[in-house]
Design a protein around this motif. Sequence first.
Motif, PDB file in Angstrom:
ATOM      1  N   GLY A 169       0.712  -1.366  -0.235  1.00 49.30           N
ATOM      2  CA  GLY A 169      -0.064  -0.138   0.003  1.00 49.30           C
ATOM      3  C   GLY A 169       0.273   1.028  -0.147  1.00 49.30           C
ATOM      4  N   ALA A 170       0.117   2.042   0.774  1.00 47.09           N
ATOM      5  CA  ALA A 170       1.099   3.713   0.725  1.00 47.09           C
ATOM      6  C   ALA A 170       1.991   3.834   0.610  1.00 47.09           C
ATOM      7  N   GLN A 171       2.348   3.612   2.198  1.00 46.22           N
ATOM      8  CA  GLN A 171       3.215   2.818   2.773  1.00 46.22           C
ATOM      9  C   GLN A 171       4.555   2.310   2.822  1.00 46.22           C
ATOM     10  N   GLY A 172       4.465   0.980   1.957  1.00 45.90           N
ATOM     11  CA  GLY A 172       4.937   0.166   1.586  1.00 45.90           C
ATOM     12  C   GLY A 172       5.719   0.390   0.753  1.00 45.90           C
ATOM     13  N   ARG A 173       4.990   1.705  -0.215  1.00 48.60           N
ATOM     14  CA  ARG A 173       5.718   1.676  -1.321  1.00 48.60           C
ATOM     15  C   ARG A 173       6.917   2.938  -1.486  1.00 48.60           C
ATOM     16  N   VAL A 174       6.757   3.764   0.277  1.00 50.71           N
ATOM     17  CA  VAL A 174       7.509   4.442   0.367  1.00 50.71           C
ATOM     18  C   VAL A 174       8.664   3.959   1.007  1.00 50.71           C
ATOM     19  N   LEU A 175       8.598   2.439   1.433  1.00 53.16           N
ATOM     20  CA  LEU A 175       9.424   2.052   2.027  1.00 53.16           C
ATOM     21  C   LEU A 175      10.218   1.016   0.820  1.00 53.16           C
ATOM     22  N   LEU A 176       9.786   0.722  -0.099  1.00 55.01           N
ATOM     23  CA  LEU A 176      10.086   0.002  -1.603  1.00 55.01           C
ATOM     24  C   LEU A 176      11.155   1.710  -2.236  1.00 55.01           C
ATOM     25  N   ASN A 177      10.409   2.604  -2.599  1.00 53.53           N
ATOM     26  CA  ASN A 177      11.332   2.906  -3.230  1.00 53.53           C
ATOM     27  C   ASN A 177      12.940   3.132  -2.173  1.00 53.53           C
ATOM     28  N   ALA A 178      12.459   3.640  -1.080  1.00 51.33           N
ATOM     29  CA  ALA A 178      13.898   3.817  -0.019  1.00 51.33           C
ATOM     30  C   ALA A 178      14.702   2.703  -0.605  1.00 51.33           C
ATOM     31  N   ALA A 179      14.115   1.363  -0.818  1.00 50.73           N
ATOM     32  CA  ALA A 179      15.320  -0.014  -0.440  1.00 50.73           C
ATOM     33  C   ALA A 179      15.706   0.143  -1.479  1.00 50.73           C
ATOM     34  N   LEU A 180      14.859  -0.001  -2.651  1.00 47.89           N
ATOM     35  CA  LEU A 180      15.714   0.395  -4.436  1.00 47.89           C
ATOM     36  C   LEU A 180      17.228   1.340  -4.399  1.00 47.89           C
TER      37      LEU A 180
END
Length: 466
Positions: A53-64
């Motif tokens: 969801g929204a927060q998961g995408r934020v973390l995914l963007n950072a992890a990338l």
Amino acid sequence: MTESSIPSPPAFTRRDFLSTSLKLGAAAIMAPHVLRAATDGSAQLNVALIGCGAQGRVLLNAALKIPGLRFQAVCDIWPYNRNYGANLLKKFGHDPKPFEDYREMLSAVPDLDAVIVATPDFMHAEHTNACLRAGKNVYCEKLMANTVENARSMVRTARETGKLLQIGHQRRSNPRYLHALGKVVQEGKLLGRLTNCSGQWNRAVSADLGWPEKYALPETVLQKYGFANMHEFMNWRWFKKYAGGPISDLGAHQIDIFNWFLGVNPTSVIASGGADYYTTHEWYDNVFAIYEFNTPAGPVRSQYQVLTTTSAGGGYHEYFMGDEGALKMSENPKYTKLYREARAPEWDQWVDRGFVSRPGAGEEGAAAPAKPWEKENKPKFTMAAPRASVVDVRETAALSAWNIPVTLDKVIHQPHLENFFDSIRGKAKLNCPAEVAFASAVTVLRVNEAVAARQTLGFKPEDFVA
């Protein structure tokens, strides 16, 4: 319709959700374009994400943006989110397997080193404990859990399994916060004796999140995973079954900073709040809380407010006030300032040592310090101002504003994720391990109890021990 035929976001019809999706998509474009190996020769870590969801995408963007990671799986009960996460990762060279059920993921992808959990709060304990017992290290979003009992179970499972559990209070890895605490507050003691703290997060009115009707989850799927309906699935933060409302969603980040900077846990809290504005929510939309802390230097009172009906009042920040200076911190640098009281020793030595940088503009509404040439041209004698222009002779002179000479050139969640992955590799220690996050969860969750009780509630030292 098959899962692969679902288009990638953004496609929601509600304006707010569309805006959010577009912003997240733009942020993802700034991420590295290919999967990268660790630059220091470290072994690659296999990672999975539960909750896209929204927060998961934020973390995914950072992890990338972090080299040396390979995403092997993404898991979300909603095909819309699951498809988004998988497609995004494929664009950057990963080949994740998509899953609806985290249990199937853990069984089918056994070689995971770490799992990022970004699901609704009421699922944190179940997902985290299962991953830890499966031998995975876990990064779990804050708030740690929606109940003290669930949070305690996470601490104990991490302890029993020996695996690492980092909770997503990302300010604890922010170099600006680390510098402010380590150099300004502790080593330099530039604030003198701390006597008061405050914090706030004010947000404007926003509509509930919607969804394209053709992508709505069937009731059988929603009920299987504990949701009453699609509206509550999309807006879970506002309902008591799933989360703790704005005080745990927003306030958790900043109340955690009170505990961290003061170095102790609170002794009591009193709070007021209510569901005063929105008619479709259960949790309080506005909350005010006052904590009492007994620090080694003396008592400190800390006031916190979270407002979801106005953005007025200076955004979001934490403010630490002492008898020689004050520190206003925020993840947004424009809200960050450091103030010196006139009675405090000069700060020249701290400038030379890199603890602070020279002042610019004065405190809000105050004029900047006079330039040398302005001082030279001042007349020797001045006319006394009319009494009508005097506001109050007891008013303290405006303070000069100084700066924190440290910047963060990464997205705000990246340093905390880096700390987690470095700890897995044995190169660092967790900045927010389970025991520390548990104390913050106890501190935060007690606010809602105090609002309901309409009285001061105390804390015992054993309350913070899991």
